[in-house]
Structures are given as structure tokens and as C-alpha cells.
Write a protein that holds these residues in place. Structure first.
Motif, short mmCIF file in Angstrom:
data_model
loop_
_atom_site.label_atom_id
_atom_site.label_comp_id
_atom_site.label_asym_id
_atom_site.label_seq_id
_atom_site.Cartn_x
_atom_site.Cartn_y
_atom_site.Cartn_z
N LEU A 292 0.84 -1.21 0.00
CA LEU A 292 0.00 0.00 0.00
C LEU A 292 0.87 1.25 0.00
CD1 LEU A 292 -2.90 -0.91 2.48
CD2 LEU A 292 -3.05 -0.51 0.02
N TYR A 294 3.96 1.61 -1.08
CA TYR A 294 4.63 1.76 -2.39
C TYR A 294 3.67 2.37 -3.41
CZ TYR A 294 7.25 0.58 -6.61
OH TYR A 294 7.92 0.66 -7.80
N ASP A 295 2.46 1.81 -3.38
CA ASP A 295 1.45 2.31 -4.33
C ASP A 295 1.12 3.78 -4.04
OD1 ASP A 295 -1.93 2.26 -4.90
OD2 ASP A 295 -0.50 1.71 -6.48
N ALA A 296 1.01 4.12 -2.77
CA ALA A 296 0.65 5.49 -2.39
C ALA A 296 1.76 6.47 -2.76
CB ALA A 296 0.37 5.56 -0.89
N TYR A 298 4.27 6.07 -5.09
CA TYR A 298 4.71 6.12 -6.48
C TYR A 298 3.56 6.18 -7.47
CZ TYR A 298 9.25 5.15 -4.53
OH TYR A 298 10.40 5.25 -3.79
N SER A 299 2.35 6.19 -6.95
CA SER A 299 1.19 6.35 -7.84
C SER A 299 1.12 7.79 -8.32
CB SER A 299 -0.05 5.98 -7.06
OG SER A 299 -1.20 6.48 -7.67
N HIS A 300 0.51 8.00 -9.48
CA HIS A 300 0.42 9.37 -9.99
C HIS A 300 -0.62 10.18 -9.22
CE1 HIS A 300 -2.71 7.11 -12.14
NE2 HIS A 300 -3.35 8.27 -12.25
N LYS A 301 -1.44 9.50 -8.40
CA LYS A 301 -2.43 10.23 -7.61
C LYS A 301 -1.87 10.48 -6.20
CE LYS A 301 -6.54 8.11 -9.61
NZ LYS A 301 -7.65 7.23 -9.33
N GLN A 302 -2.30 11.58 -5.61
CA GLN A 302 -1.97 11.86 -4.20
C GLN A 302 -2.89 10.99 -3.33
OE1 GLN A 302 0.10 13.98 -2.54
NE2 GLN A 302 1.16 14.44 -4.46
N GLN A 303 -2.33 10.06 -2.60
CA GLN A 303 -3.17 9.17 -1.79
C GLN A 303 -2.68 9.20 -0.35
OE1 GLN A 303 -4.80 5.64 -3.64
NE2 GLN A 303 -3.21 5.79 -5.20
N GLN A 306 -4.33 6.57 1.92
CA GLN A 306 -3.79 5.22 1.74
C GLN A 306 -2.42 5.10 2.40
OE1 GLN A 306 -4.16 3.40 -2.17
NE2 GLN A 306 -2.17 2.45 -1.94
#
Lengths: 424, 196
Positions: A292, A294-296, A298-303, A306
Motif C-alpha cells: 500500500l 509503495y502504491d501510495a 509512487y502512484s500518480h495520484k496523491q493518496q 492510503q
């Protein structure tokens, strides 16, 4: 705000679940280097500095053994009795349950594995026997057999032959021949290679030698996150003790109980299952948190949300303590041996030699004790061997009050109470 | 609302830090450490057997001559509980002595003294010991003895113990049991999850 409360709660969990001091360890090095008195003094000093309440029974058990090997039987009995009381208490508080389930298991009150409860009862019974209190000796041996019978899997254990034998011996002395015969038979069933158990002839043999040999098992962590408690046997060369009386060989002891075998032959414990679950939870939350996060990141969305959840999972993983509690009674022997003898009343010189694997006495490993066998009744001697070719012994028993020591009773008017004879 | 929830969560987790304060309780009450063995409430209940004992005709009846003497022997412990049997003897003896008042004399005896007590009784019959001699032992007319037994079962994290403490008053002259009574209790306890 909910997130803040969640993180604060996890922080609180960490504080509740963690020990403030490391678990108690006895100064085993001093004891096994042939200096039981040093170890005894050091253990007493540990107590004066303060023992964590959850380790009190463990400390008192260690103190008991060190006191026995230093010849202080009264202190040993006091300490072992208190330890036995703590170990025998059934209930745990909800706090202890929560700590054990969610936090460090060594924060729970030490109550020992069944073989340790058996040994506490065994030593207590021996000391009562030596001071002539046969009722309490009998009760102690029975308590030990009950401790051995605890089995989470439900099957009947009760294979601690040394306890069965001692119950038989004391039952004979208490005038209970049927119980004696039953207990001797039970002992012989669980230690069939010991020639002394089935028919020790207590009516003829007036001296019972009990010996603790070597060093007991050590408990350690293994498995994922150290969640599994295992035992390891420690090596020692003693195969028994050979007894010479006034220069003549009279016999050799035989094994009644192997403490390593007792330690490892238990049913699957409930806590093993909980620890396994905690280990899985710890691993699972760690992996999930990493994914979670890593995804938060490096994702293009601000999370942000998460990321916070991911941090929470990682924190939960870090705070979950799946390690097994490996506190154990370090000063126990590895085996218990017995040898019944018939000796003429009077003074004798008993020499203890220690045979090794070859069957021959190990050079330089012997010790002489001067004893006085009483004119009537029987007596029990306890010997303990250990590293550095050490041999400790409890020989002449604490004297029971003689009839002439009792206060003379005068005539008492009705309603007056009479003092009981003084206890020694 | 959120603050209250956070506070509640914090209080719940820090509950483990609460310490137990020492307080005085009635010996007749159970406590948080109650087990399946002998408790203080049991000792008090056992001492109440004294009332039943003092109603025995041979001790306090209208036809009793003189003041009979009862030798109280130690209780035999046949249980698997390591307890001081002397505590039970003291407990019942205190009540007996308190209530007997000019009717019965009680003396303590060690188990070894059973033979001695019988010898004293024989001597008393011969007239060697009388109540007027301050310096001699008192022979016993009766013996009070007791036995504690238990039936204990363990398994699946549960311990069950039934405790039976029986007393007998025996005529020292002819061995007749003139009174018998007992105390019974059974307790069942379950080990906390961490000890299973």
C-alpha cells in the motif's frame, strides 16, 4: 481525528505490551563453575535489587536450587513453596491475557512448563521428607503428578517416574502399602530400565539416595518471528553416581526421569496456535503495508489516506510480538536418579563417584561425605552433580524434635489452651 | 465526539497500567486469587464443627462425671494440597477452648505421642495422676483426630478438586467413635488462556 486516535492507541498498545526490564536470568555461570554459594549470594542480591513481579516464581525456583546446593534447606523450602504457590495459581487477569495475545509473552507471570512445576513439587517434597513432615511431602509429590497430568490435548500424561517413586516411598513410610505398591508400579512402567523402581524394598532399605545429574534443557525460540518455543538438551558426561560406603561399593544409581524428555513431550499448547496466528498476522500486515505504501508513494495520484493506512499496518506489524516466551529454570539438573540402600545405623563414610559413558568412574570426580544413619526410621540423602566435576550433597537430615525437647505439660484448668510442641 | 472516542481508546489501552491496591477483606470472603485448594473461608467453616462436637453427651451431657479431657491430635493430610494442617487444628481448638468453659479440658498432642497418651491414660486409671497434681501430664479420656482427603481431576485446562476434612472423637478407653463430622467442598477452576 479517527486516524490520530488509531495511531495513539497503537502507541498505547506498545507501552502496555512491552516489558520494562529484560526477563530474569539466574547467574548460572557461577553455579555451574562449581560455586553454588556465590550463585546463591548473587541470586539473593538480585532479589534485593528487585525482581519484576512476572519473574518472581522463576527467581524463587532458581534461589531454591542454589540454596539446596549451598546446604540452606530452610531457605530453599521457603522459596520453593512460594514459587509453587505462584505456579499453581490457575487464573490470569484479562490484562495478562491481552498482553500475551497482543504483546510480549514474557510480560505474563512465569508459571513454568509442566516439567518445571513437577520439579518444584519434587524438590519441595524432598525437603519436607528430610525434615520429617511426611504428610506434606506426600501432598507435594501428588501435586507434582497432577502438574504432569495437565495436557491441553486431553491425553493422560503422568509419566514423571521420579515423582511416582517418591510418592510410593513416602506412602510406605506413612503406613499406606497399597498406595506404595501402586506408585512403585507406576514409576517402573515409565522408567522400565531402572532396576530400583519396581521393588525398592522400603521395609528393608533405610537409606534412599536421590541424585540430580548434569544440567537441564534450555528453551529457545525458532520458527517464523521466533514464535515457536523449542528445547535443546545440554550435554553432560555423567551416567549416574556410584556409591561406596566405608570403602566398599554398594551400588550405582539409575535414571528415573530425564527432564529433557519431560520438557519436549507435551501436547500442542493453545499459545502455540495464538503465536502462529500472530506470526501470520505480523507477516501479513507487513506485506500489505509495504504494498500500500509503495502504491501510495509512487502512484500518480496523491493518496494521503492510503499512505496513512499503510503506515498503520506497518506499525501494527512492528508492534505485534509473536516471539515465544523462553524463560526457563536454568539451574535444574538433566536427570533424576534414585538408589535405595540398607546401611547399619551409626557413622559411615560415603564416597560418591561419577561414572561416564564407559561405565568407569571419571578420574578426579568424587567426593566424600560423613553421615550418621539413625538407629530407627530411615533417611534420605540428595546429591547434585554438575560441570567442573562438582558434587553437592544434603546428607544428615535436619533434626526432628526429640521427645525430651517437648515442653512438659502441666495440669491445665478447663478453658486454657495448650501450646503445641515447638517446630524446628 | 472524536476527542471522546480517542480518549476512550487511550483509557482502554492504558488500563493495563492500573495497579492493585492492598485492602482489608473478611477472611470468610473469597478473593481474586482463589484457587481450588484450601481457602481462609474453608478454615473458618471447619472451626464451626466445634459446635457439633460440644453437643456430644459423653463430653457435656448431664451424666458426665468430672471434667473429661480431650487430646487433640494433628490432622492427617492425605490430599494433594501442601497446607499446614496445624492451622486447622488451631482453628478448631480455639473455638473448642473458648466454648468449653469449665466443662471440658483440651490438650494438644503430636502424632508421636499417641502411645504416650495411652500410657498416661493407663497411669491415670491406676491413680498415679490426679487433677490436683500441677506438675504431671494430663491423661486423655478422648482423642480428637482428623483426616483431610481430596479427589482432584485435571484436563483441558480445567482443575476440579473435592476436599473432605473428617473429624472423629474416639473414646480412649474402648476405642468407640462417639462423634464424627466433616467438612466438604468442591471447586472447579479454569486456567487462564495464557497458562494453557
Amino acid at each position: 481525528m479517527i486516524r490520530t486516535a488509531f495511531l495513539l492507541a497503537l502507541g498505547g498498545l506498545a507501552l502496555v505490551a512491552c516489558r520494562s526490564r529484560p526477563p530474569y536470568r539466574a547467574p548460572a555461570a557461577a553455579f555451574y563453575n562449581g560455586h553454588p554459594q556465590h550463585a546463591y549470594r548473587a541470586i539473593v542480591a538480585d532479589g534485593e535489587r528487585g525482581i519484576p513481579p512476572e519473574d518472581e516464581a522463576l527467581w524463587r525456583n532458581e534461589l531454591g536450587v542454589a540454596a539446596i546446593c549451598s546446604g540452606d534447606e530452610e531457605a530453599a523450602l521457603r522459596s520453593l513453596r512460594i514459587a509453587g504457590g505462584i505456579m499453581g495459581t490457575l487464573s490470569s487477569t484479562s490484562t495478562e491475557d491481552a498482553r500475551a495475545i497482543f504483546g510480549d509473552e514474557s510480560t505474563k507471570t512465569y508459571r513454568g512448563d509442566p516439567y518445571e512445576r513437577c520439579m518444584n513439587a519434587f524438590y519441595t517434597g524432598l525437603l519436607y521428607y528430610r525434615r520429617g513432615d511426611l504428610d506434606r511431602a506426600s501432598a507435594s509429590f501428588k501435586r507434582g503428578l497432577l502438574a504432569d497430568a495437565w495436557s491441553e490435548a486431553g491425553e493422560h500424561q503422568r509419566d514423571f517416574a521420579a515423582l511416582s517413586f517418591m510418592l510410593g516411598w513416602v506412602s510406605h513410610r506413612r503406613g499406606k502399602p497399597e498406595q506404595a505398591r501402586y506408585s512403585f508400579k507406576e514409576a517402573a512402567t515409565h522408567a522400565p530400565r531402572n532396576p530400583h523402581l519396581a521393588d525398592p524394598r522400603p521395609e528393608q532399605n533405610n537409606v534412599l539416595i536421590v541424585a540430580g545429574l548434569g544440567v537441564g534443557p534450555v528453551k529457545f525460540r525458532s520458527g517464523p518471528h521466533g514464535s515457536v518455543a523449542r528445547f535443546r538438551r545440554r550435554d553432560y558426561p555423567e551416567e549416574g553416581i556410584e556409591v561406596l560406603v566405608d570403602g566398599a561399593r554398594v551400588g550405582q544409581s539409575a535414571e528415573a526421569t530425564d527432564l529433557y524428555i519431560q520438557a519436549i513431550t507435551r501436547g500442542k499448547r493453545v499459545l502455540d496456535g495464538i503465536r502462529s496466528g500472530k506470526a501470520v498476522f505480523k507477516t501479513g500486515t507487513y506485506i500489505a503495508g509495504q504494498v500500500l505504501l509503495y502504491d501510495a508513494l509512487y502512484s500518480h495520484k496523491q493518496q494521503t489516506g492510503q499512505a496513512l493506512v499503510a503506515l498503520g499496518l506497518l506499525l501494527a506489524s512492528a508492534l505485534t510480538r509473536a516471539e515465544a516466551d523462553v524463560r526457563h529454570w536454568d539451574l535444574l539438573p538433566g536427570e533424576i536418579h534414585v538408589l535405595p540402600l540398607s546401611l547399619a545405623p551409626g557413622r559411615h563414610r560415603i564416597e560418591i563417584r561419577v561414572p561416564g559413558e564407559s561405565g568407569h568412574p571419571i578420574a578426579g570426580w568424587n567426593r566424600v561425605f560423613d553421615v550418621a544413619v539413625p538407629p530407627s526410621g530411615d533417611t534420605l540423602y540428595y546429591f547434585r552433580t554438575g560441570p567442573r566435576k562438582s558434587i553437592y550433597g544434603l546428607v544428615d537430615a535436619p533434626r526432628a524434635p526429640e521427645a525430651e525437647d517437648l515442653p512438659k505439660l502441666g495440669f491445665f484448668a478447663p478453658g486454657m489452651s495448650v501450646a503445641s510442641p515447638p517446630k524446628r | 465526539m472524536h476527542r471522546a472516542l480517542a480518549l476512550l481508546v487511550l483509557v482502554a489501552f492504558f488500563a493495563g497500567c492500573k495497579s492493585y491496591k492492598t485492602k482489608r477483606v473478611d477472611p470468610a470472603d473469597d478473593d481474586v486469587l482463589m484457587g481450588t485448594g484450601l481457602e481462609s473461608a474453608d478454615v473458618l467453616a471447619i472451626s464451626n464443627l466445634a459446635d457439633s462436637l460440644l453437643e456430644v453427651d459423653q463430653l457435656t451431657g448431664p451424666h458426665v462425671e468430672g471434667i473429661p479431657t480431650v487430646a487433640i491430635h494433628p490432622i492427617r493430610n492425605d490430599t494433594d494440597i501442601d497446607f499446614d494442617a496445624e492451622l486447622l487444628v488451631r482453628s478448631i481448638r480455639q473455638k473448642l477452648v473458648k466454648k468449653a468453659s469449665h466443662r471440658v479440658t483440651f490438650v494438644s498432642r503430636d502424632q508421636m505421642d499417641e502411645a504416650v497418651t495411652e500410657a498416661e491414660r493407663a497411669a491415670k486409671r491406676k491413680g498415679e495422676y490426679t487433677s490436683s497434681k500441677q506438675e504431671v501430664r494430663t491423661g486423655a479420656d478422648f482423642y480428637l483426630t482428623g483426616t483431610a482427603s481430596s479427589i482432584t481431576k485435571v484436563g483441558h485446562g480445567i482443575e476440579s478438586r473435592a476436599l473432605f476434612i473428617d473429624f472423629r472423637l474416639i473414646d480412649a478407653e474402648n476405642g468407640e467413635i462417639v462423634w464424627e463430622d466433616g467438612f466438604k467442598t468442591k471447586k472447579v477452576g479454569r486456567a487462564g488462556i495464557v497458562y494453557r
